[in-house]
Design a protein around this motif. Structure first.
Motif, mmCIF file in Angstrom:
data_model
loop_
_atom_site.group_PDB
_atom_site.id
_atom_site.type_symbol
_atom_site.label_atom_id
_atom_site.label_comp_id
_atom_site.label_asym_id
_atom_site.label_seq_id
_atom_site.Cartn_x
_atom_site.Cartn_y
_atom_site.Cartn_z
ATOM 1 N N ASP A 60 0.829 -1.203 0.000
ATOM 2 C CA ASP A 60 0.000 0.000 0.000
ATOM 3 C C ASP A 60 0.866 1.256 0.000
ATOM 4 O O ASP A 60 0.585 2.218 -0.723
ATOM 5 N N HIS A 61 1.928 1.239 0.805
ATOM 6 C CA HIS A 61 2.820 2.397 0.867
ATOM 7 C C HIS A 61 3.495 2.625 -0.489
ATOM 8 O O HIS A 61 3.540 3.752 -0.991
ATOM 9 N N ALA A 62 3.983 1.566 -1.090
ATOM 10 C CA ALA A 62 4.639 1.692 -2.404
ATOM 11 C C ALA A 62 3.658 2.220 -3.440
ATOM 12 O O ALA A 62 4.005 3.082 -4.253
ATOM 13 N N ARG A 63 2.427 1.728 -3.416
ATOM 14 C CA ARG A 63 1.417 2.187 -4.373
ATOM 15 C C ARG A 63 1.139 3.683 -4.191
ATOM 16 O O ARG A 63 1.020 4.429 -5.162
ATOM 17 N N LYS A 64 1.060 4.144 -2.926
ATOM 18 C CA LYS A 64 0.820 5.565 -2.672
ATOM 19 C C LYS A 64 1.985 6.419 -3.173
ATOM 20 O O LYS A 64 1.793 7.452 -3.791
ATOM 21 N N VAL A 65 3.213 5.980 -2.880
ATOM 22 C CA VAL A 65 4.391 6.752 -3.272
ATOM 23 C C VAL A 65 4.506 6.826 -4.788
ATOM 24 O O VAL A 65 4.621 7.895 -5.376
ATOM 25 N N VAL A 66 4.463 5.682 -5.444
ATOM 26 C CA VAL A 66 4.643 5.645 -6.896
ATOM 27 C C VAL A 66 3.474 6.323 -7.604
ATOM 28 O O VAL A 66 3.663 7.004 -8.617
ATOM 29 N N GLY A 67 2.274 6.158 -7.070
ATOM 30 C CA GLY A 67 1.098 6.755 -7.698
ATOM 31 C C GLY A 67 1.150 8.275 -7.757
ATOM 32 O O GLY A 67 0.545 8.886 -8.641
ATOM 33 N N GLY A 68 1.883 8.887 -6.856
ATOM 34 C CA GLY A 68 1.971 10.342 -6.829
ATOM 35 C C GLY A 68 3.091 10.916 -7.673
ATOM 36 O O GLY A 68 3.229 12.136 -7.766
#
Length: 138
Positions: A60-68
Motif C-alpha cells: 500500500d505504501h509503495a502504491r501511494k508513493v509511486v502513484g503520486g
C-alpha cells in the motif's frame, strides 16, 4: 512460550512475520501493548492480530508513493535512452509491460539529475560499459 498474559516476543515474531526488533520498536512507540514478567516481554494475541499485515502495508505504501510521481518528460526519456544506449534490455528477458514501463518512467522523473560518476556506475550495472577506456559516452 505462552503464559496467561500473552506470548513471548520470539513466538510473536514467528506468528506475525515481523522480527523481534520490529516488535520491540512497536512496543516502544506504543503501537503494541506488552507486559513484562520475569524479565521477558509478552504481548496479547489480540493485540498482535490487530497490527496491520506488514507485507500488505508495504504494498500500500509503495502504491501511494509511486502513484503520486509525475510522468517522465520526453526530455528525461531521451536522456535516459542516451545514457543507457540503444537496445539495452538483456537478451532473453521478456519485454516490460506498459504498467512496468510507466512505473519506471515515474521513478526516473522523480529522481534528481545524476552526476557523471552515478551515470557511469548505472551504465556499468546495466551493461552499458564494455570495460574499454573512453567507452562511456558523455
Amino acid at each position: 512460550m505462552e503464559i496467561n498474559s500473552g506470548i513471548d516476543l520470539k513466538t510473536a515474531s514467528e506468528r506475525s512475520g515481523r522480527t523481534v526488533r520490529q516488535l520491540r520498536s512497536k512496543i516502544k512507540t506504543g503501537e503494541l501493548a506488552a507486559v513484562k514478567e520475569g524479565g521477558k516481554l509478552y504481548v496479547r494475541h489480540e493485540d498482535l492480530d490487530a497490527l496491520p499485515d506488514p507485507k500488505r502495508s508495504l504494498e500500500d505504501h509503495a502504491r501511494k508513493v509511486v502513484g503520486g510521481w509525475p510522468r517522465l518528460s520526453d526530455e528525461r526519456t531521451q536522456e535516459l535512452g542516451r545514457l543507457l544506449g540503444p537496445d539495452r534490455k538483456p537478451p532473453g528477458k521478456p519485454k516490460f509491460s506498459a504498467e512496468t514501463d510507466a512505473a519506471i518512467d515515474r521513478i526516473v522523473a522523480a529522481a534528481p539529475p545524476l552526476s557523471k560518476a552515478q551515470r557511469e556506475k548505472l551504465r556499468q550495472i546495466l551493461g552499458g560499459d564494455d570495460g574499454k577506456p573512453g567507452s562511456n559516452r558523455e
